[in-house]
Write an enzyme that holds these catalytic residues in place. Sequence first.
Site, mmCIF file in Angstrom:
data_model
loop_
_atom_site.group_PDB
_atom_site.id
_atom_site.type_symbol
_atom_site.label_atom_id
_atom_site.label_comp_id
_atom_site.label_asym_id
_atom_site.label_seq_id
_atom_site.Cartn_x
_atom_site.Cartn_y
_atom_site.Cartn_z
ATOM 1 N N HIS A 124 -24.634 -2.012 19.753
ATOM 2 C CA HIS A 124 -25.962 -2.026 20.372
ATOM 3 C C HIS A 124 -26.180 -3.424 20.965
ATOM 4 C CE1 HIS A 124 -30.417 -2.108 20.293
ATOM 5 N NE2 HIS A 124 -30.363 -0.786 20.273
ATOM 6 N N ASP A 201 -23.735 -3.794 11.203
ATOM 7 C CA ASP A 201 -25.016 -3.288 11.699
ATOM 8 C C ASP A 201 -25.205 -1.883 11.144
ATOM 9 O OD1 ASP A 201 -27.043 -2.056 13.061
ATOM 10 O OD2 ASP A 201 -26.384 -2.665 15.053
ATOM 11 N N GLN A 204 -27.896 2.594 12.223
ATOM 12 C CA GLN A 204 -27.725 4.051 12.344
ATOM 13 C C GLN A 204 -27.018 4.658 11.140
ATOM 14 O OE1 GLN A 204 -28.978 6.005 14.657
ATOM 15 N NE2 GLN A 204 -29.743 4.389 16.000
ATOM 16 N N LYS A 227 -35.772 3.378 11.145
ATOM 17 C CA LYS A 227 -34.736 4.404 11.339
ATOM 18 C C LYS A 227 -34.383 5.085 10.025
ATOM 19 C CE LYS A 227 -32.919 1.859 15.229
ATOM 20 N NZ LYS A 227 -33.064 2.508 16.527
ATOM 21 N N CYS A 365 -29.352 1.235 24.958
ATOM 22 C CA CYS A 365 -29.135 -0.166 24.549
ATOM 23 C C CYS A 365 -27.697 -0.410 24.114
ATOM 24 C CB CYS A 365 -30.086 -0.590 23.442
ATOM 25 S SG CYS A 365 -31.796 -0.483 23.898
#
Length: 406
Positions: A124, A201, A204, A227, A365
């Site tokens: 991202h 990261d 997600q 999220k 993104c």
Amino acid sequence: AGGFDPELARRDVPILHRTVNGRPLVWLDNGATTQKPRQVIEALAGYYSTTNSNIHRGAHTLAREATEAYEGGRAAVAGFLGAASPDSIVFTRGTTEAVNLVAQSWGRDNLGPGDEILVSTLEHHSDIVPWQLIAKERKARVVPIPLLPDGQIDQTAFADLLSFRTQLVAVSHASNVLGTVPPVKEMTALAHRYGARVLVDGAQAVAHFPVDVQDLDADFYVFSGHKLYGPTGIGALYAKPDVLEGMRPWQGGGNMIDHVDFSGSTFAPVPHRLEAGTGDLSGPVGLRAAMEWLTSFDHRAVAAYETALTQYAQQALASVPGLEVLGSAPERVAVLTFTMAGQDPSAIASWLDQDGIAVRAGHHCAQPALRFFGLESAARASLALYNTAEEVDQLVDSLMRLQEQG
Ligand code: PMP
């Protein structure tokens, strides 16, 4: 599918019961943000109704209770991520701020001329641009790790790129465009052989499968509450204790100091040193409620349900003429980005919206990842635990009608 009934989750989430354009809302934009269960909404309302105060200051009851609520949220995040101590958790506005914090604090001290930051092509923008900014300042280099045609990270290329110049590897635990779940644990072990740190990261990932930062051996792990069925404006950075200990302040202000004097100031221990000013004090309360809500369902059963639903959606989407789902990596979360012959992605999203179905269209993104597939834009359906096979059928039915009308 699996041992999880999505109706148990649906009944908790009020917004799923509204209509859009006269149709029941079908929320398939979970990759952008998830909807909130009433447990989260009530936790926030309860906090402001009974507890609101600034924290870590003032010897009064509400300040004590608000501090306990805030620090309770930190302990809950530590538990959720498998961290050994709440002191390893720094609250941030979200993933983006957490990556910027690491870049500005750790990066400024640990990157120098000629050093390399290996960043996967899946990332991202929030896991690319902060590295570009600090690399420019420190005369270091951002080096992309290439992808394979199926959307997996090219592990041979990664191994070749690693060297003793590598200071940091930045990789997603799940891609927000392709859903790919890279072998982060193996990549981390390899990076550590070169003395590099690894930032994962998890934006997600956290909503989709259980995470254990100690098992991954990640040096940094970042995610956003919104999220994960929690509120916007709150997220977290996990850092290994020895790494966090050495991190300098990145913002100055209240809460982060030990002693302030015009001749010089000293700073609080971590994590407080990295939390300047009054942050989102209700955020950790809402985030904790979200994590408790999610884990009340048996996270592994939820993951199995989502995997089955994703496979069902992949097959159903494949029946739409001219539709192509990007990426075919076997390890993936419930993110399905697709193109349709002759259809502009934003027109697809507008068409679906008329049927009450929310999907995202655009570059998500993650322009380098899309560009790898020769695209500047695509439509994305991203699923969550409260989505159902019937909703997937509605998506496919609507897309079929779009293709039929040309
Ligand atoms: N990383 C990934 C993989 C994401 O999907 C997102 C959000 N789309 C982010 C980072 C940024 O998260 P936030 O905007 O909440 O900071």
